[in-house]
Motif scaffolding. Structure first.
Motif, PDB file in Angstrom:
ATOM      1  N   LYS A  51       0.842  -1.197   0.000  1.00  0.00           N
ATOM      2  CA  LYS A  51       0.000   0.000   0.000  1.00  0.00           C
ATOM      3  C   LYS A  51       0.880   1.251   0.000  1.00  0.00           C
ATOM      4  O   LYS A  51       1.871   1.322   0.719  1.00  0.00           O
ATOM      5  N   VAL A  52       0.508   2.228  -0.810  1.00  0.00           N
ATOM      6  CA  VAL A  52       1.223   3.502  -0.832  1.00  0.00           C
ATOM      7  C   VAL A  52       0.405   4.497  -0.021  1.00  0.00           C
ATOM      8  O   VAL A  52      -0.795   4.640  -0.228  1.00  0.00           O
ATOM      9  N   GLN A  53       1.069   5.158   0.919  1.00  0.00           N
ATOM     10  CA  GLN A  53       0.399   6.180   1.706  1.00  0.00           C
ATOM     11  C   GLN A  53       0.931   7.552   1.323  1.00  0.00           C
ATOM     12  O   GLN A  53       2.109   7.691   0.978  1.00  0.00           O
ATOM     13  N   VAL A  54       0.049   8.539   1.375  1.00  0.00           N
ATOM     14  CA  VAL A  54       0.425   9.902   1.025  1.00  0.00           C
ATOM     15  C   VAL A  54       0.157  10.803   2.223  1.00  0.00           C
ATOM     16  O   VAL A  54      -0.918  10.759   2.820  1.00  0.00           O
ATOM     17  N   ASP A  55       1.148  11.595   2.581  1.00  0.00           N
ATOM     18  CA  ASP A  55       0.993  12.575   3.649  1.00  0.00           C
ATOM     19  C   ASP A  55       1.057  13.960   3.014  1.00  0.00           C
ATOM     20  O   ASP A  55       2.015  14.283   2.310  1.00  0.00           O
ATOM     21  N   TRP A  56       0.036  14.756   3.234  1.00  0.00           N
ATOM     22  CA  TRP A  56      -0.078  16.082   2.633  1.00  0.00           C
ATOM     23  C   TRP A  56       0.283  17.147   3.657  1.00  0.00           C
ATOM     24  O   TRP A  56      -0.224  17.134   4.769  1.00  0.00           O
ATOM     25  N   ASP A  57       1.131  18.097   3.281  1.00  0.00           N
ATOM     26  CA  ASP A  57       1.532  19.174   4.180  1.00  0.00           C
ATOM     27  C   ASP A  57       1.649  20.489   3.419  1.00  0.00           C
ATOM     28  O   ASP A  57       2.207  20.535   2.322  1.00  0.00           O
ATOM     29  N   VAL A  58       1.158  21.564   4.020  1.00  0.00           N
ATOM     30  CA  VAL A  58       1.421  22.906   3.506  1.00  0.00           C
ATOM     31  C   VAL A  58       2.729  23.327   4.164  1.00  0.00           C
ATOM     32  O   VAL A  58       2.847  23.351   5.381  1.00  0.00           O
ATOM     33  N   VAL A  59       3.722  23.621   3.349  1.00  0.00           N
ATOM     34  CA  VAL A  59       5.047  23.951   3.884  1.00  0.00           C
ATOM     35  C   VAL A  59       5.388  25.434   3.771  1.00  0.00           C
ATOM     36  O   VAL A  59       6.316  25.906   4.417  1.00  0.00           O
ATOM     37  N   GLU A  60       4.616  26.147   2.960  1.00  0.00           N
ATOM     38  CA  GLU A  60       4.847  27.581   2.800  1.00  0.00           C
ATOM     39  C   GLU A  60       3.561  28.222   2.319  1.00  0.00           C
ATOM     40  O   GLU A  60       2.791  27.627   1.571  1.00  0.00           O
ATOM     41  N   CYS A  61       3.309  29.458   2.755  1.00  0.00           N
ATOM     42  CA  CYS A  61       2.097  30.159   2.348  1.00  0.00           C
ATOM     43  C   CYS A  61       2.307  31.649   2.584  1.00  0.00           C
ATOM     44  O   CYS A  61       2.710  32.058   3.676  1.00  0.00           O
ATOM     45  N   SER A  62       2.028  32.458   1.575  1.00  0.00           N
ATOM     46  CA  SER A  62       2.217  33.904   1.702  1.00  0.00           C
ATOM     47  C   SER A  62       1.207  34.539   2.653  1.00  0.00           C
ATOM     48  O   SER A  62       1.431  35.645   3.144  1.00  0.00           O
ATOM     49  N   SER A  63       0.103  33.866   2.922  1.00  0.00           N
ATOM     50  CA  SER A  63      -0.920  34.394   3.829  1.00  0.00           C
ATOM     51  C   SER A  63      -0.702  33.983   5.282  1.00  0.00           C
ATOM     52  O   SER A  63      -1.468  34.389   6.157  1.00  0.00           O
ATOM     53  N   PHE A  64       0.309  33.184   5.555  1.00  0.00           N
ATOM     54  CA  PHE A  64       0.538  32.657   6.898  1.00  0.00           C
ATOM     55  C   PHE A  64       0.743  33.778   7.914  1.00  0.00           C
ATOM     56  O   PHE A  64       1.576  34.654   7.735  1.00  0.00           O
ATOM     57  N   LEU A  65      -0.069  33.748   8.974  1.00  0.00           N
ATOM     58  CA  LEU A  65       0.098  34.644  10.116  1.00  0.00           C
ATOM     59  C   LEU A  65       0.198  33.762  11.355  1.00  0.00           C
ATOM     60  O   LEU A  65      -0.752  33.066  11.706  1.00  0.00           O
ATOM     61  N   GLU A  66       1.350  33.802  12.013  1.00  0.00           N
ATOM     62  CA  GLU A  66       1.617  32.865  13.100  1.00  0.00           C
ATOM     63  C   GLU A  66       0.739  33.108  14.323  1.00  0.00           C
ATOM     64  O   GLU A  66       0.600  34.224  14.814  1.00  0.00           O
ATOM     65  N   LYS A  67       0.129  32.035  14.776  1.00  0.00           N
ATOM     66  CA  LYS A  67      -0.618  31.990  16.034  1.00  0.00           C
ATOM     67  C   LYS A  67      -0.473  30.566  16.549  1.00  0.00           C
ATOM     68  O   LYS A  67      -1.328  29.705  16.315  1.00  0.00           O
ATOM     69  N   PRO A  68       0.638  30.259  17.239  1.00  0.00           N
ATOM     70  CA  PRO A  68       0.948  28.898  17.661  1.00  0.00           C
ATOM     71  C   PRO A  68      -0.191  28.214  18.417  1.00  0.00           C
ATOM     72  O   PRO A  68      -0.796  28.794  19.305  1.00  0.00           O
ATOM     73  N   GLY A  69      -0.470  26.981  18.008  1.00  0.00           N
ATOM     74  CA  GLY A  69      -1.470  26.164  18.678  1.00  0.00           C
ATOM     75  C   GLY A  69      -2.905  26.535  18.395  1.00  0.00           C
ATOM     76  O   GLY A  69      -3.822  25.989  19.002  1.00  0.00           O
ATOM     77  N   TYR A  70      -3.145  27.443  17.465  1.00  0.00           N
ATOM     78  CA  TYR A  70      -4.513  27.932  17.211  1.00  0.00           C
ATOM     79  C   TYR A  70      -5.450  26.826  16.736  1.00  0.00           C
ATOM     80  O   TYR A  70      -6.641  26.865  16.988  1.00  0.00           O
ATOM     81  N   TRP A  71      -4.940  25.810  16.075  1.00  0.00           N
ATOM     82  CA  TRP A  71      -5.764  24.715  15.578  1.00  0.00           C
ATOM     83  C   TRP A  71      -6.443  23.947  16.710  1.00  0.00           C
ATOM     84  O   TRP A  71      -7.470  23.306  16.495  1.00  0.00           O
ATOM     85  N   LYS A  72      -5.899  24.005  17.934  1.00  0.00           N
ATOM     86  CA  LYS A  72      -6.474  23.287  19.061  1.00  0.00           C
ATOM     87  C   LYS A  72      -7.808  23.890  19.510  1.00  0.00           C
ATOM     88  O   LYS A  72      -8.609  23.207  20.125  1.00  0.00           O
ATOM     89  N   GLN A  73      -8.009  25.166  19.210  1.00  0.00           N
ATOM     90  CA  GLN A  73      -9.253  25.809  19.593  1.00  0.00           C
ATOM     91  C   GLN A  73     -10.388  25.308  18.715  1.00  0.00           C
ATOM     92  O   GLN A  73     -10.174  24.755  17.647  1.00  0.00           O
ATOM     93  N   SER A  74     -11.590  25.501  19.122  1.00  0.00           N
ATOM     94  CA  SER A  74     -12.769  25.042  18.392  1.00  0.00           C
ATOM     95  C   SER A  74     -12.699  25.456  16.932  1.00  0.00           C
ATOM     96  O   SER A  74     -12.442  26.613  16.611  1.00  0.00           O
ATOM     97  N   GLU A  75     -12.926  24.500  16.047  1.00  0.00           N
ATOM     98  CA  GLU A  75     -12.872  24.786  14.615  1.00  0.00           C
ATOM     99  C   GLU A  75     -14.081  25.572  14.134  1.00  0.00           C
ATOM    100  O   GLU A  75     -14.112  26.023  13.010  1.00  0.00           O
ATOM    101  N   THR A  76     -15.058  25.732  14.971  1.00  0.00           N
ATOM    102  CA  THR A  76     -16.228  26.513  14.580  1.00  0.00           C
ATOM    103  C   THR A  76     -16.121  27.933  15.098  1.00  0.00           C
ATOM    104  O   THR A  76     -17.002  28.745  14.888  1.00  0.00           O
ATOM    105  N   LYS A  77     -15.014  28.243  15.766  1.00  0.00           N
ATOM    106  CA  LYS A  77     -14.800  29.575  16.325  1.00  0.00           C
ATOM    107  C   LYS A  77     -14.746  30.617  15.205  1.00  0.00           C
ATOM    108  O   LYS A  77     -14.133  30.423  14.187  1.00  0.00           O
ATOM    109  N   THR A  78     -15.388  31.742  15.428  1.00  0.00           N
ATOM    110  CA  THR A  78     -15.356  32.840  14.477  1.00  0.00           C
ATOM    111  C   THR A  78     -14.080  33.623  14.691  1.00  0.00           C
ATOM    112  O   THR A  78     -13.750  33.987  15.816  1.00  0.00           O
ATOM    113  N   ILE A  79     -13.390  33.902  13.622  1.00  0.00           N
ATOM    114  CA  ILE A  79     -12.125  34.626  13.695  1.00  0.00           C
ATOM    115  C   ILE A  79     -12.367  36.067  13.288  1.00  0.00           C
ATOM    116  O   ILE A  79     -12.919  36.351  12.233  1.00  0.00           O
ATOM    117  N   SER A  80     -11.980  36.977  14.138  1.00  0.00           N
ATOM    118  CA  SER A  80     -12.190  38.395  13.818  1.00  0.00           C
ATOM    119  C   SER A  80     -10.964  39.002  13.175  1.00  0.00           C
ATOM    120  O   SER A  80      -9.910  38.480  13.204  1.00  0.00           O
TER     121      SER A  80
END
Length: 80
Positions: A51-80
């Motif tokens: 079996k071949v497995q594929v792991d997908w990763d975004v490694v660079e993005c011009s829109s990236f704004l760092e907020k460490p650990g933000y993914w742990k918060q509720s994914e339905t949270k509204t971002i202002s």
């Protein structure tokens, strides 16, 4: 490692929603309302038995704004 987990836009990003779909994760929990600028996605292939497995990763993005650990918060949270 996907840089999205430390990005301010993680909970509304169309590219991160695509990455989650590639990992067979549920993608209906939020509406992707943000299209990032120039995301670079790596697809890493590994062979395990017959079996071949594929792991997908975004490694660079011009829109990236760092907020460490933000993914742990509720994914339905509204971002202002």
């Amino acid at each position: 490692m996907c840089i999205c987990i430390n990005c301010l836009y993680v909970h509304k990003c169309s590219t991160y929603k695509f990455i989650r779909k590639q990992h067979d994760r549920v993608t209906n929990e939020y509406q992707a309302i943000f299209d990032p600028i120039h995301p670079i996605i790596y697809a890493n292939f590994s062979h395990q038995t017959q079996k071949v497995q594929v792991d997908w990763d975004v490694v660079e993005c011009s829109s990236f704004l760092e907020k460490p650990g933000y993914w742990k918060q509720s994914e339905t949270k509204t971002i202002s």
